[in-house]
Each structure stands twice: as structure tokens, then as C-alpha cells.
Write a protein that holds these residues in place. Structure first.
Motif, PDB file in Angstrom:
ATOM      1  N   LEU A  74       0.848  -1.179   0.000  1.00  0.00           N
ATOM      2  CA  LEU A  74       0.000   0.000   0.000  1.00  0.00           C
ATOM      3  C   LEU A  74       0.889   1.236   0.000  1.00  0.00           C
ATOM      4  O   LEU A  74       1.911   1.281   0.696  1.00  0.00           O
ATOM      5  CB  LEU A  74      -0.905   0.017   1.230  1.00  0.00           C
ATOM      6  CG  LEU A  74      -1.901  -1.140   1.366  1.00  0.00           C
ATOM      7  CD1 LEU A  74      -2.725  -0.954   2.633  1.00  0.00           C
ATOM      8  CD2 LEU A  74      -2.799  -1.230   0.142  1.00  0.00           C
ATOM      9  N   LEU A  75       0.531   2.219  -0.799  1.00  0.00           N
ATOM     10  CA  LEU A  75       1.223   3.502  -0.799  1.00  0.00           C
ATOM     11  C   LEU A  75       0.511   4.374   0.222  1.00  0.00           C
ATOM     12  O   LEU A  75      -0.668   4.700   0.053  1.00  0.00           O
ATOM     13  CB  LEU A  75       1.170   4.121  -2.194  1.00  0.00           C
ATOM     14  CG  LEU A  75       1.707   3.241  -3.332  1.00  0.00           C
ATOM     15  CD1 LEU A  75       1.438   3.887  -4.687  1.00  0.00           C
ATOM     16  CD2 LEU A  75       3.194   2.971  -3.154  1.00  0.00           C
ATOM     17  N   THR A  76       1.193   4.739   1.283  1.00  0.00           N
ATOM     18  CA  THR A  76       0.540   5.381   2.417  1.00  0.00           C
ATOM     19  C   THR A  76       1.221   6.693   2.789  1.00  0.00           C
ATOM     20  O   THR A  76       2.342   6.985   2.355  1.00  0.00           O
ATOM     21  CB  THR A  76       0.545   4.448   3.645  1.00  0.00           C
ATOM     22  OG1 THR A  76       1.860   4.405   4.206  1.00  0.00           O
ATOM     23  CG2 THR A  76       0.113   3.038   3.266  1.00  0.00           C
ATOM     24  N   ALA A  77       0.524   7.458   3.627  1.00  0.00           N
ATOM     25  CA  ALA A  77       1.063   8.720   4.128  1.00  0.00           C
ATOM     26  C   ALA A  77       0.449   9.000   5.489  1.00  0.00           C
ATOM     27  O   ALA A  77      -0.668   8.552   5.785  1.00  0.00           O
ATOM     28  CB  ALA A  77       0.745   9.866   3.168  1.00  0.00           C
ATOM     29  N   PRO A  78       1.143   9.754   6.349  1.00  0.00           N
ATOM     30  CA  PRO A  78       0.565  10.130   7.644  1.00  0.00           C
ATOM     31  C   PRO A  78      -0.709  10.948   7.465  1.00  0.00           C
ATOM     32  O   PRO A  78      -0.955  11.537   6.406  1.00  0.00           O
ATOM     33  CB  PRO A  78       1.673  10.961   8.304  1.00  0.00           C
ATOM     34  CG  PRO A  78       2.927  10.581   7.594  1.00  0.00           C
ATOM     35  CD  PRO A  78       2.522  10.245   6.191  1.00  0.00           C
ATOM     36  N   LYS A  79      -1.514  10.997   8.508  1.00  0.00           N
ATOM     37  CA  LYS A  79      -2.802  11.693   8.436  1.00  0.00           C
ATOM     38  C   LYS A  79      -2.649  13.162   8.073  1.00  0.00           C
ATOM     39  O   LYS A  79      -3.519  13.759   7.435  1.00  0.00           O
ATOM     40  CB  LYS A  79      -3.538  11.549   9.764  1.00  0.00           C
ATOM     41  CG  LYS A  79      -4.002  10.122  10.050  1.00  0.00           C
ATOM     42  CD  LYS A  79      -4.764  10.034  11.360  1.00  0.00           C
ATOM     43  CE  LYS A  79      -5.225   8.605  11.630  1.00  0.00           C
ATOM     44  NZ  LYS A  79      -5.952   8.494  12.929  1.00  0.00           N
ATOM     45  N   GLU A  80      -1.525  13.783   8.489  1.00  0.00           N
ATOM     46  CA  GLU A  80      -1.357  15.215   8.239  1.00  0.00           C
ATOM     47  C   GLU A  80      -0.841  15.522   6.838  1.00  0.00           C
ATOM     48  O   GLU A  80      -0.726  16.689   6.457  1.00  0.00           O
ATOM     49  CB  GLU A  80      -0.399  15.819   9.277  1.00  0.00           C
ATOM     50  CG  GLU A  80       1.040  15.330   9.172  1.00  0.00           C
ATOM     51  CD  GLU A  80       1.322  14.067   9.972  1.00  0.00           C
ATOM     52  OE1 GLU A  80       2.512  13.779  10.209  1.00  0.00           O
ATOM     53  OE2 GLU A  80       0.347  13.366  10.355  1.00  0.00           O
ATOM     54  N   ALA A  81      -0.563  14.492   6.055  1.00  0.00           N
ATOM     55  CA  ALA A  81       0.002  14.712   4.720  1.00  0.00           C
ATOM     56  C   ALA A  81      -1.048  15.268   3.769  1.00  0.00           C
ATOM     57  O   ALA A  81      -2.237  14.935   3.840  1.00  0.00           O
ATOM     58  CB  ALA A  81       0.568  13.418   4.163  1.00  0.00           C
ATOM     59  N   THR A  82      -0.597  16.100   2.853  1.00  0.00           N
ATOM     60  CA  THR A  82      -1.418  16.602   1.753  1.00  0.00           C
ATOM     61  C   THR A  82      -0.625  16.414   0.468  1.00  0.00           C
ATOM     62  O   THR A  82       0.592  16.190   0.502  1.00  0.00           O
ATOM     63  CB  THR A  82      -1.745  18.091   1.933  1.00  0.00           C
ATOM     64  OG1 THR A  82      -0.537  18.856   1.736  1.00  0.00           O
ATOM     65  CG2 THR A  82      -2.323  18.372   3.310  1.00  0.00           C
ATOM     66  N   PRO A  83      -1.273  16.513  -0.688  1.00  0.00           N
ATOM     67  CA  PRO A  83      -0.523  16.390  -1.946  1.00  0.00           C
ATOM     68  C   PRO A  83       0.594  17.426  -2.071  1.00  0.00           C
ATOM     69  O   PRO A  83       1.557  17.196  -2.808  1.00  0.00           O
ATOM     70  CB  PRO A  83      -1.601  16.582  -3.015  1.00  0.00           C
ATOM     71  CG  PRO A  83      -2.872  16.125  -2.358  1.00  0.00           C
ATOM     72  CD  PRO A  83      -2.735  16.567  -0.930  1.00  0.00           C
ATOM     73  N   ASP A  84       0.495  18.538  -1.343  1.00  0.00           N
ATOM     74  CA  ASP A  84       1.488  19.604  -1.485  1.00  0.00           C
ATOM     75  C   ASP A  84       2.656  19.491  -0.517  1.00  0.00           C
ATOM     76  O   ASP A  84       3.716  20.081  -0.761  1.00  0.00           O
ATOM     77  CB  ASP A  84       0.814  20.969  -1.299  1.00  0.00           C
ATOM     78  CG  ASP A  84      -0.183  21.271  -2.408  1.00  0.00           C
ATOM     79  OD1 ASP A  84       0.099  20.871  -3.561  1.00  0.00           O
ATOM     80  OD2 ASP A  84      -1.236  21.859  -2.121  1.00  0.00           O
ATOM     81  N   ASN A  85       2.487  18.745   0.602  1.00  0.00           N
ATOM     82  CA  ASN A  85       3.599  18.689   1.556  1.00  0.00           C
ATOM     83  C   ASN A  85       4.243  17.314   1.672  1.00  0.00           C
ATOM     84  O   ASN A  85       5.155  17.116   2.480  1.00  0.00           O
ATOM     85  CB  ASN A  85       3.148  19.174   2.944  1.00  0.00           C
ATOM     86  CG  ASN A  85       2.156  18.211   3.622  1.00  0.00           C
ATOM     87  OD1 ASN A  85       1.930  17.100   3.177  1.00  0.00           O
ATOM     88  ND2 ASN A  85       1.559  18.681   4.722  1.00  0.00           N
ATOM     89  N   LEU A  86       3.781  16.347   0.873  1.00  0.00           N
ATOM     90  CA  LEU A  86       4.294  14.983   0.982  1.00  0.00           C
ATOM     91  C   LEU A  86       5.664  14.857   0.327  1.00  0.00           C
ATOM     92  O   LEU A  86       5.863  15.258  -0.819  1.00  0.00           O
ATOM     93  CB  LEU A  86       3.318  13.996   0.321  1.00  0.00           C
ATOM     94  CG  LEU A  86       3.679  12.513   0.434  1.00  0.00           C
ATOM     95  CD1 LEU A  86       3.552  12.043   1.891  1.00  0.00           C
ATOM     96  CD2 LEU A  86       2.787  11.672  -0.470  1.00  0.00           C
ATOM     97  N   VAL A  87       6.612  14.267   1.065  1.00  0.00           N
ATOM     98  CA  VAL A  87       7.926  13.921   0.521  1.00  0.00           C
ATOM     99  C   VAL A  87       7.843  12.482   0.019  1.00  0.00           C
ATOM    100  O   VAL A  87       7.452  11.578   0.770  1.00  0.00           O
ATOM    101  CB  VAL A  87       9.027  14.056   1.593  1.00  0.00           C
ATOM    102  CG1 VAL A  87      10.365  13.592   1.047  1.00  0.00           C
ATOM    103  CG2 VAL A  87       9.114  15.498   2.076  1.00  0.00           C
ATOM    104  N   VAL A  88       8.203  12.249  -1.233  1.00  0.00           N
ATOM    105  CA  VAL A  88       7.978  10.914  -1.813  1.00  0.00           C
ATOM    106  C   VAL A  88       9.243  10.080  -1.928  1.00  0.00           C
ATOM    107  O   VAL A  88       9.156   8.856  -2.098  1.00  0.00           O
ATOM    108  CB  VAL A  88       7.306  11.022  -3.199  1.00  0.00           C
ATOM    109  CG1 VAL A  88       5.970  11.737  -3.089  1.00  0.00           C
ATOM    110  CG2 VAL A  88       8.210  11.710  -4.200  1.00  0.00           C
ATOM    111  N   SER A  89      10.411  10.682  -1.877  1.00  0.00           N
ATOM    112  CA  SER A  89      11.640   9.920  -2.109  1.00  0.00           C
ATOM    113  C   SER A  89      12.722  10.321  -1.119  1.00  0.00           C
ATOM    114  O   SER A  89      12.967  11.524  -0.921  1.00  0.00           O
ATOM    115  CB  SER A  89      12.130  10.138  -3.543  1.00  0.00           C
ATOM    116  OG  SER A  89      13.234   9.327  -3.833  1.00  0.00           O
ATOM    117  N   PRO A  90      13.347   9.310  -0.486  1.00  0.00           N
ATOM    118  CA  PRO A  90      13.019   7.883  -0.582  1.00  0.00           C
ATOM    119  C   PRO A  90      11.816   7.560   0.298  1.00  0.00           C
ATOM    120  O   PRO A  90      11.636   8.178   1.352  1.00  0.00           O
ATOM    121  CB  PRO A  90      14.278   7.197  -0.050  1.00  0.00           C
ATOM    122  CG  PRO A  90      14.834   8.175   0.945  1.00  0.00           C
ATOM    123  CD  PRO A  90      14.523   9.543   0.388  1.00  0.00           C
ATOM    124  N   PRO A  91      10.983   6.605  -0.108  1.00  0.00           N
ATOM    125  CA  PRO A  91       9.815   6.266   0.710  1.00  0.00           C
ATOM    126  C   PRO A  91      10.226   5.562   1.989  1.00  0.00           C
ATOM    127  O   PRO A  91      11.251   4.865   2.037  1.00  0.00           O
ATOM    128  CB  PRO A  91       8.990   5.344  -0.192  1.00  0.00           C
ATOM    129  CG  PRO A  91       9.970   4.791  -1.168  1.00  0.00           C
ATOM    130  CD  PRO A  91      11.032   5.825  -1.351  1.00  0.00           C
TER     131      PRO A  91
END
Length: 394
Positions: A74-91
Motif C-alpha cells: 500500500l502507498l501510504t502517508a501520515p494523516k497530516e500529509a497533503t498532496p502539497d507537503n508529501l515527501v515521496v523519495s526515498p519512501p
């Protein structure tokens, strides 16, 4: 000191003995199923391709088919993440039981019985999270997994947009048949080094209740046309569920996989009686009815062609799967005969306990398979969507 920005994380989907099927499934299984439903609606308009419950989805992972393996995340992110503040690399890493936000998935699928140099890629990112580098990060992760498995290449299928006649930059497949535009997943796959190997059509046969009478009459006429060249030398056999002779079906499956137009480098699948039985039993456990029509050569007693249709319980759409006629028996309109017969059986309510429920049939064909495309059009199918088969050398 500022807090670390939220980061993309991969949560491994458990499989095999990692799953306790006696316990109630974690809530994540239902969330995963909802994600797969989003993918099925967007790409294929076919929710029936997804297991009907979280329990059935978990069972698929707990008891994989013999010789078939998967590594899914699953590609996941913390609850506070948004498309604008998410760091994608390295996962980073996450736990399946507590994934946070689920943004998509990536999966690597492979066989230990055939095609030992190849792996297959599945990937989906929810629309709100696209164009943020998540797909690229997921593909990079999958590529490393495939390299660790010792496979030479990856095959991926993705919905594509047909290239317009005046498209200045059409993407052409290795087969030379069909062309797609740079829209949608095509640009991502090209940027990650994939090449287009083949174009395939998704076809749809609408069967609304008010049209079923006319459609059944049309299919009856096509059955008669097909039967005209087959009455003396061939006979039809139809059944639901488990075949009476799984070994004969396994032989047809093997020959079908070697015979159809396929992507470059794809080897025939290794089928045997045990695998056919397992395949039918797994579909039954998922609540999927399987409808067959086959043709037997009277003199030799051998089955020389078949077609099959999968129809999940609770769904009003079914998928037309394989259709094949042995090369030495072609030219007698057997393909038309078995497809018209099986389609009429499904629409006419011959599946036990399901009269008149079917509204749509979907099927897929390689763009270069002009003969079978013509048969499907005569049955009433029309091209609904286009998919591309992509290859990446590892």
C-alpha cells in the motif's frame, strides 16, 4: 526545530502464512478493497473484478494459486500529509494494520512455473495524489524488487488514449497495430523507461433488459450460421463450474497461451490438471460463476476449442475470458459458434439461479487479432477502451 515533513511510506500486504484466516480481517483489508474498487471503476468500469468482501480479498492473498507469487504494498502517508507537503523519495516503511492515509498500491507478480525471466507490475494512485512523483517512486521500488528476484523484465498494462489521426506524437507499439497518445499513464511509463509492446482493446456488449430479446434472436442466428459448418464433424458441450475433464482443459489452456497474440518475450503458461482444478475452486470461493462452451471433434474424440465467461455473484457484468480453436480445426466457424452459444447462455439466464441478471459483458483482444475482433463485432461488442502492454528491461 521544525518537524520532519510527512513522507510517503510502503506498507507490505501480508500473504500466505503471514495471514491468520481464523481471525477477523483488519479494517485495512476493507480499505484496500475500496481502493481496488476505485481502480476498477476508473479504468475498466467493472466492479465485478474485485472480490465482493474483505474476507474474500484476504483469502486470495492467504491462498495464492500454485506457482503464483506477489509482493504488494500500500502507498501510504501520515494523516497530516497533503498532496502539497508529501515527501515521496526515498519512501519510508509503514505497517499494514495501521497504514494512515492510503494513496494507492504497487504490486509485483511473478510465476515460479513459467516465464521465469518476467514479472508483472500493478500500480494505482488515487487521482488527488497524482503528478506528485508517487507513481515514479512506486515504479522505482518495484524495479528494485524485480531485480532482486533475478527477473530480466517487467510487463505492465495501463489504460491508454487512442491517438487521433492528426496526433503529432503518436506512440506506436512493437506490433505496429494501434497507436496511443501521450495522455494518462502513457507519459509516466515512457518517462520510467517502458516501451509499448502491444495495444489491446476492451470491448463491451450491452445487454439491458429491453434489448435482450433482440440480442438473443441475433445470437441464435449466428449460432445457426456457425453450426452449418460443424454439424457433421463436431459437437458442442456446455457446462458450469468444474470441467468434467480438467486434464483436457489444461491442454487447451497451454495451447491457447502459446497461440494467442502476446507481448514480446512472453512464454506459454504451464497448466496441468491440478492447476485447472485450483483455478475453478478459487473462483467458486470468491463467488464467481464460470460458464463454458467447448467443441469436440467427433472422429478423434478430442476437445478442439473452448470459450469461457466469468460472472461474479452480485454483479450485473461478466467478463468473456479465453476463446480458442485449435489451428487444425479452424475455417469451420467454430469460434463464432462457441462464442454465440456461450453468450446466449449467459444472457438467457442459463447460469443456475441467475435468470435475466446480466446487463453487460466485457472482453479484451489484441489489436492485431482482426479475425476475433470481427467475430466480436458481429456478436454486438464495440470497442470501449484501449490498453497498452508495456515492457521495461531491468
Amino acid at each position: 526545530m521544525s518537524a520532519e515533513p510527512p513522507r510517503l511510506a510502503l506498507a507490505p500486504v501480508p500473504t500466505g502464512r503471514e495471514i491468520d484466516t481464523d481471525a477477523a480481517p483488519e479494517a485495512t483489508w476493507e480499505r484496500y478493497r475500496e481502493l481496488l474498487l476505485c481502480e476498477a471503476r476508473e479504468w475498466w468500469d467493472n466492479e465485478g473484478s474485485v472480490p465482493a468482501t474483505a474476507e474474500k480479498l484476504r483469502a486470495d492473498y492467504a491462498r495464492p494459486a500454485p506457482g503464483r507469487h506477489s509482493r504488494c504494498f500500500l502507498l501510504t502517508a501520515p494523516k497530516e500529509a497533503t498532496p502539497d507537503n508529501l515527501v515521496v523519495s526515498p519512501p519510508g516503511a509503514a505497517e499494514f494494520a495501521q497504514p494512515g492515509q492510503i494513496l494507492g498500491y504497487v504490486g509485483v507478480y511473478y510465476s515460479s512455473d513459467d516465464n521465469l525471466g518476467r514479472a508483472w507490475l500493478g500500480i494505482y494512485v488515487l487521482p488527488a495524489w497524482r503528478f506528485r512523483g508517487i507513481g515514479s517512486a512506486a515504479i522505482n521500488h518495484a524495479r528494485r524488487l524485480v531485480a532482486d528476484l533475478g527477473r530480466r523484465d517487467i510487463e505492465a498494462w495501463a489504460i491508454a488514449h487512442p491517438a487521433a489521426p492528426d496526433d503529432p506524437d503518436p506512440v506506436l507499439p512493437a506490433t505496429g497495430v494501434g497507436a496511443v497518445s501521450l495522455e494518462g499513464p502513457t507519459s509516466l511509463l515512457l518517462a520510467r523507461g517502458f516501451r509499448l509492446a502491444q495495444v489491446e482493446y476492451q470491448l463491451r456488449l450491452p445487454a439491458p433488459r429491453d434489448r435482450q430479446g433482440r440480442l438473443l434472436a441475433q445470437l441464435a442466428a449466428l449460432r445457426e450460421e456457425g453450426a452449418a459448418g460443424a454439424r457433421e464433424d463436431y459437437e458442442l458441450e456446455s457446462w458450469q463450474g468444474m470441467p468434467g475433464d480438467p486434464a483436457a482443459v489444461a491442454d487447451m489452456f497451454r495451447r491457447f497461451s502459446a497461440d494467442i497474440p502476446a507481448s514480446e518475450g512472453l512464454e506459454p503458461s504451464a497448466w496441468d490438471e491440478e492447476k485447472v482444478v485450483n483455478y475453478v475452486e478459487r473462483l467458486a470461493a470468491r463467488g464467481v460463476d464460470l460458464l463454458w462452451t467447448a467443441v469436440r471433434h467427433r472422429d478423434s474424440g478430442q476437445l478442439v476449442g473452448y470459450t469461457m465467461l466469468e460472472w461474479p455473484h452480485g454483479a450485473d457484468s461478466a467478463t468473456q475470458e479465453d476463446t480458442w480453436v485449435s489451428p487444425e480445426h479452424r475455417g469451420h466457424r467454430l469460434g463464432l459458434l462457441i462464442k454465440a452459444t456461450n453468450t446466449a447462455r449467459a444472457i438467457g439466464g442459463e447460469i443456475v439461479g441467475r435468470p435475466g441478471e446480466l446487463r453487460t459483458i466485457l472482453t479484451w483482444l489484441a489489436a492485431e487479432n482482426e479475425h476475433m475482433l470481427a467475430i466480436n463485432r458481429r456478436l454486438g461488442f464495440t470497442i470501449d477502451r484501449v490498453e497498452g502492454c508495456w515492457i521495461l528491461d531491468v
